[in-house]
Design a protein around this motif. Structure first.
Motif, PDB file in Angstrom:
ATOM      1  N   UNK A   7      51.603  34.510  44.596  1.00  0.00           N
ATOM      2  CA  UNK A   7      50.516  33.922  44.084  1.00  0.00           C
ATOM      3  C   UNK A   7      50.050  34.553  44.622  1.00  0.00           C
ATOM      4  N   UNK A   8      49.323  33.977  46.212  1.00  0.00           N
ATOM      5  CA  UNK A   8      48.404  34.402  46.275  1.00  0.00           C
ATOM      6  C   UNK A   8      47.804  35.781  46.407  1.00  0.00           C
ATOM      7  N   UNK A   9      48.720  36.767  46.284  1.00  0.00           N
ATOM      8  CA  UNK A   9      49.067  38.104  45.649  1.00  0.00           C
ATOM      9  C   UNK A   9      48.488  38.409  44.732  1.00  0.00           C
ATOM     10  N   UNK A  10      48.863  37.656  43.594  1.00  0.00           N
ATOM     11  CA  UNK A  10      47.975  37.332  42.630  1.00  0.00           C
ATOM     12  C   UNK A  10      47.061  37.160  41.873  1.00  0.00           C
TER      13      UNK A  10
ATOM     14  N   UNK B  62      45.704  41.593  43.930  1.00  0.00           N
ATOM     15  CA  UNK B  62      45.824  42.926  45.006  1.00  0.00           C
ATOM     16  C   UNK B  62      47.357  43.862  44.554  1.00  0.00           C
ATOM     17  N   UNK B  63      47.988  42.989  43.748  1.00  0.00           N
ATOM     18  CA  UNK B  63      48.711  43.922  42.836  1.00  0.00           C
ATOM     19  C   UNK B  63      47.904  44.047  41.376  1.00  0.00           C
ATOM     20  N   UNK B  64      48.227  44.717  40.332  1.00  0.00           N
ATOM     21  CA  UNK B  64      48.276  45.176  39.231  1.00  0.00           C
ATOM     22  C   UNK B  64      48.403  43.885  38.242  1.00  0.00           C
ATOM     23  N   UNK B  65      50.053  43.376  38.381  1.00  0.00           N
ATOM     24  CA  UNK B  65      50.789  41.766  38.184  1.00  0.00           C
ATOM     25  C   UNK B  65      51.562  42.185  38.448  1.00  0.00           C
ATOM     26  N   UNK B  66      53.100  40.334  37.509  1.00  0.00           N
ATOM     27  CA  UNK B  66      53.892  40.632  37.885  1.00  0.00           C
ATOM     28  C   UNK B  66      54.563  40.431  36.790  1.00  0.00           C
ATOM     29  N   UNK B  67      56.449  40.243  36.671  1.00  0.00           N
ATOM     30  CA  UNK B  67      56.449  40.007  35.713  1.00  0.00           C
ATOM     31  C   UNK B  67      57.392  39.027  35.662  1.00  0.00           C
TER      32      UNK B  67
END
Ligand code: NAP
Length: 313
Positions: free
Chosen positions: A243-246, A250-255
């Motif tokens: 959650x902190x990364x998103x 810091x990265x483009x996305x997550x699934x």
């Protein structure tokens, strides 16, 4: 043989269970607690359990009637298989039946995350869309990119096949043993995979060794344009770190198909636009759930008939 089926299954599977066994259908939507699991192990010869049913070491203590626990699903981190074995209780699962369907959901998430499909869908539904423009909702092109797969087992390999043959992607993988994919796929360290991949996909089982395998340090190694996909189990990932990364972009996305404290999905995650969230849909197709159910029953039938169940763990 007195059998307890802990959750509602498809009609065809329930009909076969009723034809083969003296069956009780618990039909609970909620998994069995440790206390319920203990009572079930005391009251039945066999249990057909699934995700979240707490067949823990504690539940497996004391005088038990059960001789077999047949799991509906390949992942069995809700069962203490070592404690069951120590009590002489056979544990089985349903590998293979789930492979292609789960790999398909990994690709769904990979494509949705890369192409911002969730955000785009919400935008159209909101009524805010005023028309196509050349710079709207620009995502990441998938064809020809690099995928890094953590755990090249049955499902990981099926994801790799889809990425290689369907999208012309380079495949990197991290796995404890070397694998022969049958097409170019390079084994690398976890750090190298995280640094080099445009898409990182988790397909390793949940186990004490994989608990929080991916945390803040691992997310920090990923490229800023990369996407993170998890179809395995939630507790392999340190969810607050994700959650902190998103939140920091810091990265483009997550699934994500799975969550650390499933079915609880933190509000902070639900608020984010750069994450695609699915309710553990990996195997959710009627044919697949039928196949899983028949496989779970075949394990019980073999055991009842004095044979070795085909999928003993
Ligand atoms: P599998 O065939 O057993 O593959 C697991 C792979 O992970 C194997 O290649 C194994 O390596 C590797 N591995 C295990 N522990 C490792 C570690 N500590 N470090 C590095 N590699 C490790 O299992 P599968 O059928 O592909 O399923 C994988 C998981 O997907 C399941 O356990 C389940 O939790 C999850 N799943 C999710 C859904 C869903 O609905 N989202 C559906 C089905 C399954 P070795 O070959 O060396 O043992």
């Amino acid at each position: 043989m007195k059998l307890l089926v802990t959750r509602q299954l498809t009609p065809a599977v329930e009909a076969k269970a009723a034809a083969e066994f003296d069956v009780t259908f618990r039909n609970g939507a909620v998994p069995m607690t440790e206390e319920e699991a203990h009572a079930a192990l005391q009251g039945y010869d066999a249990l057909l359990v699934t995700l979240g049913d707490k067949v823990t070491a504690q539940a497996l203590q004391g005088d038990l009637r059960a001789r077999i626990v047949s799991n509906f699903g390949v992942g069995y981190n809700h069962i203490d298989a070592a404690a069951a074995k120590a009590r002489g209780i056979v544990v089985t699962n349903t590998p293979g039946a789930v492979t292609d369907a789960t790999a398909d959901v990994a690709m769904t998430l990979l494509l949705m995350s890369a192409r911002r499909a969730g955000a785009g869908e919400r935008y159209v539904r909101s009524g805010a869309w005023t028309g196509w423009t050349p710079t709207q909702f620009l995502g990441q092109h998938v064809t020809g990119k690099t995928v890094g797969i953590i755990g090249l087992g049955r499902i990981g390999a099926a994801i790799a096949r889809r990425c290689h043959f369907g999208f012309g992607m380079q495949v990197l993988y991290y796995n404890r043993s070397a694998k022969e994919a049958g097409f170019p796929a390079r084994q690398v360290t976890l750090d190298a995979l995280l640094a080099a991949s445009d898409f990182v996909v988790v397909a390793v089982p949940a186990a004490p060794e994989t608990h929080h395998l991916i945390g803040a340090a691992e997310f920090a190694r990923m490229q800023a344009h990369a996407h993170f996909i998890n179809i395995a189990r939630g507790d392999i990932v340190d969810e607050p770190a994700l959650i902190a990364t998103l939140e920091a972009g810091r990265i483009a996305g997550a699934g994500l198909d799975v969550f650390e404290k499933e079915p609880f999905v933190p509000e902070a995650l639900r608020r984010l636009e750069n994450v695609t969230l699915l309710p553990h849909l990996g195997t959710a197709a009627l044919e697949v759930r039928d196949a899983m159910g028949f496989m779970a029953l075949d394990n019980l039938i073999a055991f009842r008939d004095g044979q070795m169940p085909p999928n003993a763990i």
